[in-house]
Scaffold this motif. Structure first.
Motif, PDB file in Angstrom:
ATOM      1  N   UNK A 155       0.811  -1.218   0.000  1.00 52.46           N
ATOM      2  CA  UNK A 155       0.000   0.000   0.000  1.00 52.46           C
ATOM      3  C   UNK A 155       0.844   1.266   0.000  1.00 52.46           C
ATOM      4  N   UNK A 156       2.156   1.094   0.204  1.00 48.62           N
ATOM      5  CA  UNK A 156       3.094   2.218   0.230  1.00 48.62           C
ATOM      6  C   UNK A 156       2.645   3.274   1.247  1.00 48.62           C
ATOM      7  N   UNK A 157       2.437   2.815   2.484  1.00 46.16           N
ATOM      8  CA  UNK A 157       2.024   3.714   3.562  1.00 46.16           C
ATOM      9  C   UNK A 157       3.005   3.632   4.723  1.00 46.16           C
ATOM     10  N   UNK A 158       3.069   4.721   5.476  1.00 46.87           N
ATOM     11  CA  UNK A 158       3.812   4.775   6.717  1.00 46.87           C
ATOM     12  C   UNK A 158       2.858   5.205   7.821  1.00 46.87           C
ATOM     13  N   UNK A 159       3.086   4.660   9.007  1.00 46.09           N
ATOM     14  CA  UNK A 159       2.129   4.909  10.086  1.00 46.09           C
ATOM     15  C   UNK A 159       2.850   5.034  11.423  1.00 46.09           C
ATOM     16  N   UNK A 160       2.458   6.040  12.174  1.00 46.24           N
ATOM     17  CA  UNK A 160       2.896   6.210  13.561  1.00 46.24           C
ATOM     18  C   UNK A 160       1.678   6.085  14.456  1.00 46.24           C
ATOM     19  N   UNK A 161       1.834   5.317  15.518  1.00 42.52           N
ATOM     20  CA  UNK A 161       0.676   5.005  16.348  1.00 42.52           C
ATOM     21  C   UNK A 161       1.044   5.106  17.819  1.00 42.52           C
ATOM     22  N   UNK A 162       0.256   5.880  18.555  1.00 38.19           N
ATOM     23  CA  UNK A 162       0.383   5.986  20.012  1.00 38.19           C
ATOM     24  C   UNK A 162      -0.897   5.468  20.648  1.00 38.19           C
ATOM     25  N   UNK A 163      -0.772   4.922  21.844  1.00 39.87           N
ATOM     26  CA  UNK A 163      -1.988   4.459  22.489  1.00 39.87           C
ATOM     27  C   UNK A 163      -1.763   3.965  23.902  1.00 39.87           C
ATOM     28  N   UNK A 164      -2.846   3.508  24.484  1.00 38.61           N
ATOM     29  CA  UNK A 164      -2.809   2.933  25.820  1.00 38.61           C
ATOM     30  C   UNK A 164      -3.629   1.655  25.839  1.00 38.61           C
ATOM     31  N   UNK A 165      -3.125   0.647  26.527  1.00 37.83           N
ATOM     32  CA  UNK A 165      -3.915  -0.571  26.720  1.00 37.83           C
ATOM     33  C   UNK A 165      -4.092  -0.809  28.212  1.00 37.83           C
ATOM     34  N   UNK A 166      -5.224  -1.328  28.591  1.00 41.07           N
ATOM     35  CA  UNK A 166      -5.548  -1.467  30.009  1.00 41.07           C
ATOM     36  C   UNK A 166      -6.446  -2.680  30.211  1.00 41.07           C
ATOM     37  N   UNK A 167      -6.365  -3.200  31.406  1.00 44.90           N
ATOM     38  CA  UNK A 167      -7.166  -4.378  31.768  1.00 44.90           C
ATOM     39  C   UNK A 167      -7.613  -4.228  33.216  1.00 44.90           C
ATOM     40  N   UNK A 168      -8.866  -4.532  33.466  1.00 47.86           N
ATOM     41  CA  UNK A 168      -9.430  -4.517  34.810  1.00 47.86           C
ATOM     42  C   UNK A 168      -9.921  -5.915  35.128  1.00 47.86           C
ATOM     43  N   UNK A 169      -9.309  -6.548  36.144  1.00 47.12           N
ATOM     44  CA  UNK A 169      -9.616  -7.936  36.499  1.00 47.12           C
ATOM     45  C   UNK A 169     -10.219  -7.972  37.907  1.00 47.12           C
ATOM     46  N   UNK A 170     -11.254  -8.795  38.059  1.00 48.75           N
ATOM     47  CA  UNK A 170     -11.930  -8.898  39.356  1.00 48.75           C
ATOM     48  C   UNK A 170     -12.284 -10.351  39.636  1.00 48.75           C
ATOM     49  N   UNK A 171     -11.903 -10.837  40.829  1.00 49.33           N
ATOM     50  CA  UNK A 171     -12.258 -12.180  41.259  1.00 49.33           C
ATOM     51  C   UNK A 171     -13.700 -12.216  41.713  1.00 49.33           C
ATOM     52  N   UNK A 172     -14.547 -12.843  40.927  1.00 51.46           N
ATOM     53  CA  UNK A 172     -15.991 -12.769  41.112  1.00 51.46           C
ATOM     54  C   UNK A 172     -16.541 -14.042  41.752  1.00 51.46           C
ATOM     55  N   UNK A 173     -17.279 -13.896  42.842  1.00 48.29           N
ATOM     56  CA  UNK A 173     -18.058 -14.949  43.497  1.00 48.29           C
ATOM     57  C   UNK A 173     -17.207 -16.017  44.167  1.00 48.29           C
ATOM     58  N   UNK A 174     -16.252 -16.616  43.447  1.00 48.94           N
ATOM     59  CA  UNK A 174     -15.421 -17.649  44.043  1.00 48.94           C
ATOM     60  C   UNK A 174     -14.061 -17.658  43.352  1.00 48.94           C
ATOM     61  N   UNK A 175     -13.141 -18.483  43.890  1.00 50.26           N
ATOM     62  CA  UNK A 175     -11.732 -18.407  43.513  1.00 50.26           C
ATOM     63  C   UNK A 175     -11.470 -18.695  42.038  1.00 50.26           C
ATOM     64  N   UNK A 176     -12.272 -19.519  41.426  1.00 52.88           N
ATOM     65  CA  UNK A 176     -11.986 -19.963  40.064  1.00 52.88           C
ATOM     66  C   UNK A 176     -12.450 -19.008  38.983  1.00 52.88           C
ATOM     67  N   UNK A 177     -13.282 -18.029  39.337  1.00 55.38           N
ATOM     68  CA  UNK A 177     -13.943 -17.182  38.340  1.00 55.38           C
ATOM     69  C   UNK A 177     -13.368 -15.772  38.337  1.00 55.38           C
ATOM     70  N   UNK A 178     -13.135 -15.243  37.137  1.00 50.77           N
ATOM     71  CA  UNK A 178     -12.595 -13.888  36.990  1.00 50.77           C
ATOM     72  C   UNK A 178     -13.375 -13.123  35.931  1.00 50.77           C
ATOM     73  N   UNK A 179     -13.759 -11.902  36.265  1.00 48.33           N
ATOM     74  CA  UNK A 179     -14.369 -10.971  35.311  1.00 48.33           C
ATOM     75  C   UNK A 179     -13.273 -10.059  34.788  1.00 48.33           C
ATOM     76  N   UNK A 180     -13.177  -9.906  33.463  1.00 50.77           N
ATOM     77  CA  UNK A 180     -12.047  -9.207  32.872  1.00 50.77           C
ATOM     78  C   UNK A 180     -12.522  -8.262  31.775  1.00 50.77           C
ATOM     79  N   UNK A 181     -12.154  -6.987  31.921  1.00 51.01           N
ATOM     80  CA  UNK A 181     -12.378  -6.014  30.848  1.00 51.01           C
ATOM     81  C   UNK A 181     -11.032  -5.633  30.252  1.00 51.01           C
ATOM     82  N   UNK A 182     -10.921  -5.672  28.919  1.00 47.80           N
ATOM     83  CA  UNK A 182      -9.684  -5.323  28.223  1.00 47.80           C
ATOM     84  C   UNK A 182      -9.984  -4.260  27.173  1.00 47.80           C
ATOM     85  N   UNK A 183      -9.134  -3.237  27.122  1.00 46.11           N
ATOM     86  CA  UNK A 183      -9.322  -2.180  26.147  1.00 46.11           C
ATOM     87  C   UNK A 183      -8.005  -1.666  25.610  1.00 46.11           C
ATOM     88  N   UNK A 184      -8.009  -1.250  24.350  1.00 43.87           N
ATOM     89  CA  UNK A 184      -6.868  -0.584  23.726  1.00 43.87           C
ATOM     90  C   UNK A 184      -7.402   0.605  22.941  1.00 43.87           C
TER      91      UNK A 184
END
Length: 361
Positions: A67-96
């Motif tokens: 495509x003969x393109x050049x690209x510069x990219x800045x950003x942030x990635x984040x994750x929020x993890x929560x142990x839900x109800x009992x030890x084996x279960x995890x609720x996870x939100x991921x974003x970039x």
């Protein structure tokens, strides 16, 4: 497009693994266990009532030869993890969220994209943990090397199932025409190959039901140094879809500041030039621990989970040990000063200092 690296047969086997009837309890730890700085996801949950925040900044430089393109990219990635109800279960939100500047060399034009390239929410459930078997984890009392070398049984992994959804909100330039919600499933495994080395694999089927569903895998190996606060990782990722396919390699280091906080630095690149990608990231993770141990009545406790059965002669050994440390049974009788105390008193009298109160009878 080339032949997909994951065939229908492999996909069928993957789905069978997802529904395999495996179940045991996971294990809570009081030290942070972050997924950063790579993209692989651990098989273990963070623990009940534990909140973990993982966040970082990244920069990427990308060139596309066709495509003969050049690209510069800045950003942030984040994750929020929560142990839900009992030890084996995890609720996870991921974003970039990223901001991308694109230069089209043929037309001398510039374009900008700014939106979420990753925005998903899901649940992860630990199906199987091999380290919950007390017989499997008994140490070799006669050999340090036997406890620290690689063994074939260490390849038996912990297994988790992830199920969630991607969210495309508004007019997202990275996913034009995609539905607002699309399902995602993943199988995560984790093997402790040695006390210092851990291998994680992720196999995911993403954006199910869209025009461009995506199959991907990640293989990640982490190694802790002699100073256990330092660790390094190497990670390989493969992606296959009609929208985008690639092979990526990442590496980096992490440093444990304390039981609740970790910082990290990572870098990576692609194996191809359509596009070629080079990226670097830095970030950290923090753990909010609201975990409380659950008391289990002794009648409900399982055998061999509280130190094992009491040995036949354990009380006799303890009594003999106490007799050795307590003497011959005359501790409660005042027998006056010992010979050593008398010699100390006589020496003090000869020196004429008159301070006899320091002699403790």
């Amino acid at each position: 497009m080339g032949k997909p690296f994951i065939t229908k047969r492999i996909l069928f086997q993957f789905i069978i693994l997802l529904i395999a009837p495996l179940s045991v309890m996971s294990q809570y730890t009081d030290v942070i266990n972050s997924n950063r700085p790579g993209l692989s996801v651990s098989a273990y949950a963070v623990g009940k009532n534990v909140v973990q925040v993982e966040m970082g900044l990244f920069y990427e430089q990308s060139d596309h030869t066709l495509l003969n393109t050049q690209s510069d990219l800045w950003g942030t990635n984040f994750s929020l993890r929560y142990g839900l109800l009992f030890e084996r279960l995890e609720l996870n939100y991921e974003g970039t969220f990223q901001d991308q500047d694109i230069i089209y060399d043929f037309f001398d034009l510039k374009a900008k994209r700014r939106d979420f390239s990753r925005n998903r929410l899901g649940l992860k459930y630990l199906l199987y943990d091999p380290y919950k078997n007390p017989e499997r984890n008994k140490p070799n009392l006669y050999s340090w090397r036997a406890n620290h070398k690689f063994q074939l049984k260490n390849l038996l992994p912990a297994v988790s199932l992830y199920a969630g959804a991607n969210f495309v909100l508004g007019d997202n330039p990275y996913y034009p025409g995609e539905p607002t919600i699309s399902p995602r499933v993943m199988l995560a495994t984790q093997s402790r190959m040695t006390p210092r080395m851990v291998m994680i694999t992720n196999t995911a089927y993403d954006r199910i039901g869209t025009d461009d569903p995506e199959l991907s895998y990640i293989i990640s190996v982490s190694h802790a140094f002699r100073n256990p606060k330092w660790s390094a990782f190497l990670e390989h990722q493969g992606i296959q879809s009609d929208r985008y396919s690639d092979l990526l390699l990442r590496g980096g280091v992490a440093y444990l500041l304390n039981e609740r906080m970790q910082v990290d630095l990572g870098l990576g690149a692609s194996f191809k030039n359509t596009p070629s990608r080079v990226f670097v990231s830095a970030g950290g993770s923090y753990r909010f621990d609201f975990h409380k141990d659950t008391l289990v009545p002794i009648d409900d406790q399982k055998a061999n989970e509280n130190g094992g059965a009491i040995k036949k002669n354990s009380m006799n050994k303890e009594q003999r040990k106490n007799r050795k440390t307590k003497g011959r049974g005359a501790e409660d009788i005042d027998l006056g000063p010992s010979k050593k105390q008398l010699r100390k008193l006589k020496k003090a009298q000869k020196q004429g200092n008159g301070n006899y109160s320091e002699i403790d009878f």
